[in-house]
Design a protein around this motif. Sequence first.
Motif, PDB file in Angstrom:
ATOM      1  N   ALA A   1       0.824  -1.212   0.000  1.00 31.74           N
ATOM      2  CA  ALA A   1       0.000   0.000   0.000  1.00 31.74           C
ATOM      3  C   ALA A   1       0.856   1.260   0.000  1.00 31.74           C
ATOM      4  CB  ALA A   1      -0.929   0.000   1.214  1.00 31.74           C
ATOM      5  N   ALA A   2       2.064   1.147   0.568  1.00 33.80           N
ATOM      6  CA  ALA A   2       2.970   2.297   0.609  1.00 33.80           C
ATOM      7  C   ALA A   2       3.730   2.491  -0.703  1.00 33.80           C
ATOM      8  CB  ALA A   2       3.949   2.132   1.765  1.00 33.80           C
ATOM      9  N   GLY A   3       3.588   1.536  -1.644  1.00 34.89           N
ATOM     10  CA  GLY A   3       4.236   1.692  -2.950  1.00 34.89           C
ATOM     11  C   GLY A   3       5.599   1.040  -3.048  1.00 34.89           C
ATOM     12  N   ASP A   4       5.909   0.113  -2.173  1.00 42.34           N
ATOM     13  CA  ASP A   4       7.175  -0.614  -2.211  1.00 42.34           C
ATOM     14  C   ASP A   4       7.102  -1.685  -3.307  1.00 42.34           C
ATOM     15  OD1 ASP A   4       9.353  -2.292  -1.827  1.00 42.34           O
ATOM     16  OD2 ASP A   4       9.133  -2.373   0.356  1.00 42.34           O
ATOM     17  N   GLU A   5       7.914  -1.512  -4.358  1.00 41.59           N
ATOM     18  CA  GLU A   5       7.865  -2.437  -5.499  1.00 41.59           C
ATOM     19  C   GLU A   5       8.277  -3.852  -5.101  1.00 41.59           C
ATOM     20  OE1 GLU A   5       9.960  -0.850  -8.840  1.00 41.59           O
ATOM     21  OE2 GLU A   5       8.670   0.905  -8.961  1.00 41.59           O
ATOM     22  N   GLN A   6       9.144  -3.976  -4.107  1.00 37.94           N
ATOM     23  CA  GLN A   6       9.528  -5.309  -3.642  1.00 37.94           C
ATOM     24  C   GLN A   6       8.314  -6.006  -3.005  1.00 37.94           C
ATOM     25  OE1 GLN A   6      12.562  -5.497  -0.577  1.00 37.94           O
ATOM     26  NE2 GLN A   6      13.331  -7.416  -1.439  1.00 37.94           N
ATOM     27  N   ALA A   7       7.451  -5.253  -2.385  1.00 35.57           N
ATOM     28  CA  ALA A   7       6.235  -5.832  -1.812  1.00 35.57           C
ATOM     29  C   ALA A   7       5.294  -6.304  -2.919  1.00 35.57           C
ATOM     30  CB  ALA A   7       5.534  -4.821  -0.913  1.00 35.57           C
ATOM     31  N   LEU A   8       5.297  -5.591  -4.047  1.00 36.00           N
ATOM     32  CA  LEU A   8       4.502  -6.057  -5.199  1.00 36.00           C
ATOM     33  C   LEU A   8       5.008  -7.419  -5.642  1.00 36.00           C
ATOM     34  CD1 LEU A   8       2.482  -5.800  -7.543  1.00 36.00           C
ATOM     35  CD2 LEU A   8       4.236  -4.474  -8.765  1.00 36.00           C
ATOM     36  N   ALA A   9       6.325  -7.565  -5.741  1.00 33.83           N
ATOM     37  CA  ALA A   9       6.904  -8.849  -6.149  1.00 33.83           C
ATOM     38  C   ALA A   9       6.561  -9.945  -5.142  1.00 33.83           C
ATOM     39  CB  ALA A   9       8.414  -8.712  -6.313  1.00 33.83           C
ATOM     40  N   LEU A  10       6.638  -9.614  -3.848  1.00 34.66           N
ATOM     41  CA  LEU A  10       6.284 -10.602  -2.818  1.00 34.66           C
ATOM     42  C   LEU A  10       4.806 -10.973  -2.899  1.00 34.66           C
ATOM     43  CD1 LEU A  10       8.324  -9.156   0.193  1.00 34.66           C
ATOM     44  CD2 LEU A  10       8.679 -11.376  -0.924  1.00 34.66           C
ATOM     45  N   ALA A  11       3.952  -9.977  -3.121  1.00 38.17           N
ATOM     46  CA  ALA A  11       2.513 -10.238  -3.234  1.00 38.17           C
ATOM     47  C   ALA A  11       2.239 -11.137  -4.438  1.00 38.17           C
ATOM     48  CB  ALA A  11       1.738  -8.929  -3.349  1.00 38.17           C
ATOM     49  N   TYR A  12       2.924 -10.860  -5.537  1.00 36.20           N
ATOM     50  CA  TYR A  12       2.723 -11.685  -6.738  1.00 36.20           C
ATOM     51  C   TYR A  12       3.190 -13.111  -6.466  1.00 36.20           C
ATOM     52  CZ  TYR A  12       2.515 -13.041 -11.608  1.00 36.20           C
ATOM     53  OH  TYR A  12       2.201 -13.683 -12.779  1.00 36.20           O
ATOM     54  N   GLU A  13       4.346 -13.223  -5.825  1.00 36.49           N
ATOM     55  CA  GLU A  13       4.886 -14.549  -5.513  1.00 36.49           C
ATOM     56  C   GLU A  13       3.937 -15.342  -4.612  1.00 36.49           C
ATOM     57  OE1 GLU A  13       8.453 -15.629  -2.647  1.00 36.49           O
ATOM     58  OE2 GLU A  13       9.176 -14.751  -4.523  1.00 36.49           O
ATOM     59  N   ARG A  14       3.330 -14.678  -3.657  1.00 34.40           N
ATOM     60  CA  ARG A  14       2.471 -15.369  -2.689  1.00 34.40           C
ATOM     61  C   ARG A  14       1.064 -15.659  -3.210  1.00 34.40           C
ATOM     62  NH1 ARG A  14       4.062 -12.696   3.182  1.00 34.40           N
ATOM     63  NH2 ARG A  14       6.280 -13.115   2.941  1.00 34.40           N
ATOM     64  N   TRP A  15       0.479 -14.732  -3.973  1.00 35.60           N
ATOM     65  CA  TRP A  15      -0.944 -14.867  -4.283  1.00 35.60           C
ATOM     66  C   TRP A  15      -1.289 -14.949  -5.765  1.00 35.60           C
ATOM     67  CZ3 TRP A  15       0.103 -10.723  -0.536  1.00 35.60           C
ATOM     68  CH2 TRP A  15       0.101 -11.204   0.772  1.00 35.60           C
ATOM     69  N   ALA A  16      -0.301 -14.896  -6.640  1.00 31.00           N
ATOM     70  CA  ALA A  16      -0.604 -14.998  -8.072  1.00 31.00           C
ATOM     71  C   ALA A  16      -1.200 -16.359  -8.410  1.00 31.00           C
ATOM     72  CB  ALA A  16       0.642 -14.750  -8.914  1.00 31.00           C
ATOM     73  N   GLY A  17      -0.754 -17.406  -7.732  1.00 26.98           N
ATOM     74  CA  GLY A  17      -1.310 -18.740  -7.996  1.00 26.98           C
ATOM     75  C   GLY A  17      -2.804 -18.800  -7.679  1.00 26.98           C
ATOM     76  N   GLN A  18      -3.203 -18.186  -6.595  1.00 28.47           N
ATOM     77  CA  GLN A  18      -4.622 -18.170  -6.211  1.00 28.47           C
ATOM     78  C   GLN A  18      -5.435 -17.373  -7.242  1.00 28.47           C
ATOM     79  OE1 GLN A  18      -5.334 -16.358  -2.388  1.00 28.47           O
ATOM     80  NE2 GLN A  18      -7.519 -16.762  -2.446  1.00 28.47           N
ATOM     81  N   VAL A  19      -4.915 -16.212  -7.624  1.00 26.91           N
ATOM     82  CA  VAL A  19      -5.606 -15.371  -8.609  1.00 26.91           C
ATOM     83  C   VAL A  19      -5.674 -16.093  -9.952  1.00 26.91           C
ATOM     84  CG1 VAL A  19      -5.386 -13.226  -9.945  1.00 26.91           C
ATOM     85  CG2 VAL A  19      -5.045 -13.197  -7.466  1.00 26.91           C
TER      86      VAL A  19
END
Length: 193
Positions: free
Chosen positions: A18-36
């Motif tokens: 939410a703060a705009g950390d691009e590394q967090a985007l990568a972590l979010a994708y790694e964790r939840w892209a499979g579910q999506v």
Amino acid sequence: MSAVTTDPDDAEVARRFAAGDEQALALAYERWAGQVHGMAVRAFGPGPDAEDVTQQTFVSAWTGRAGYSAAAGPLPAWLVGICRHKIADNWAKLERQRRSAEAVAADARSAAAPTGGDGLAGAVADRVLLLGELNRIGQPQRRIIELAFFEDLTHAQIAARTGIPLGTVKSHIRRTLERLRDRLEVDGAALRS
């Protein structure tokens, strides 16, 4: 002594996302892209439509991250909500395309007057024939042809959007156009005889 690094927990990933950390985007994708992606595959089957929905979900989440509130729910639930909207949007788009094809077919049927065909009737008939042939070809060839000719994307843009190698995109376009030409020539010959 080396420092021990640990992966941030889901709440930390969400806060940084939410703060705009691009590394967090990568972590979010790694964790939840499979579910999506799994949701998208259940909606459209495996292939480019499901991949597009997955990509659209994360792009939309990232660009709209200011709208995310941890108080409203965890980040994965928010991503699932966005994915549901993307699936609905894509189904609506497919329905519009189906209605458009049906309208063209209806126009062609009504324009096929017994007085013989004029140029417009022939063009409409050609379009209906082409849409019919596009419905026959499978994925990803159909999607690639639509991106090339309906959205005017270059081969490189198609490769980037679909994740298919550039050489494969070119091969699919060439082979599909050859197939369409052959089919239309055969159908055209059949219509003239």
